[in-house]
Write an enzyme that holds these catalytic residues in place. Structure first.
Site, PDB file in Angstrom:
ATOM      1  N   TYR A  81      62.344  19.821  79.420  1.00 18.81           N
ATOM      2  CA  TYR A  81      62.199  21.119  80.087  1.00 18.81           C
ATOM      3  C   TYR A  81      63.551  21.733  80.400  1.00 18.81           C
ATOM      4  CZ  TYR A  81      63.231  19.104  84.734  1.00 18.81           C
ATOM      5  OH  TYR A  81      63.836  18.488  85.801  1.00 18.81           O
ATOM      6  N   CYS A  82      63.524  23.080  80.591  1.00 20.70           N
ATOM      7  CA  CYS A  82      64.689  23.835  81.043  1.00 20.70           C
ATOM      8  C   CYS A  82      64.178  24.825  82.074  1.00 20.70           C
ATOM      9  CB  CYS A  82      65.400  24.502  79.868  1.00 20.70           C
ATOM     10  SG  CYS A  82      64.404  25.732  79.016  1.00 20.70           S
ATOM     11  N   LYS A  83      64.837  25.949  82.215  1.00 24.43           N
ATOM     12  CA  LYS A  83      64.409  26.913  83.228  1.00 24.43           C
ATOM     13  C   LYS A  83      63.166  27.687  82.786  1.00 24.43           C
ATOM     14  CE  LYS A  83      66.120  30.540  86.285  1.00 24.43           C
ATOM     15  NZ  LYS A  83      67.303  31.301  86.730  1.00 24.43           N
TER      16      LYS A  83
END
Length: 103
Positions: free
Chosen positions: A64-66
């Site tokens: 995941y990221c933002k």
């Protein structure tokens, strides 16, 4: 593989071989994480590739990221490096409804 928030969490919670990978920057990481995540910043470029290549390719990676863009890119890079199972969190940490923690 892109997974919705619900499917990502559901699959993760039933996967004994799972690793959660956060590919955000240190500043983003310090604002909160998904519990148990390890952080390798994709903006490190070649450094990211080097660090990821050291990981166990037999594990399943929940990335995941933002917002979901960088993590999709990370999954593509990891697949090229020989990782069979990478799962991108669609919507990223911004839309995450699950548990969070401070690193």
């Amino acid at each position: 593989m892109d997974l919705s928030q619900h499917d990502w969490l559901d699959q993760l919670s039933n996967d004994p071989n799972a690793v959660i990978l956060d590919v955000r920057t240190d500043d983003e990481w310090n604002e909160g994480i998904i519990p148990g995540a390890v952080n390798i910043d994709i903006y490190k470029g070649q450094g990211f590739i080097y660090e990821v290549d050291q990981l166990d390719k037999n594990k399943n990676y929940y990335v995941y990221c933002k917002a979901g863009g960088r993590s999709a890119q990370a999954c593509a890079i990891m697949n090229q490096l020989g990782f069979a199972n990478t799962y991108n969190l669609v919507g990223g940490f911004m839309q995450w409804q699950g548990e969070t923690a401070m690193p």
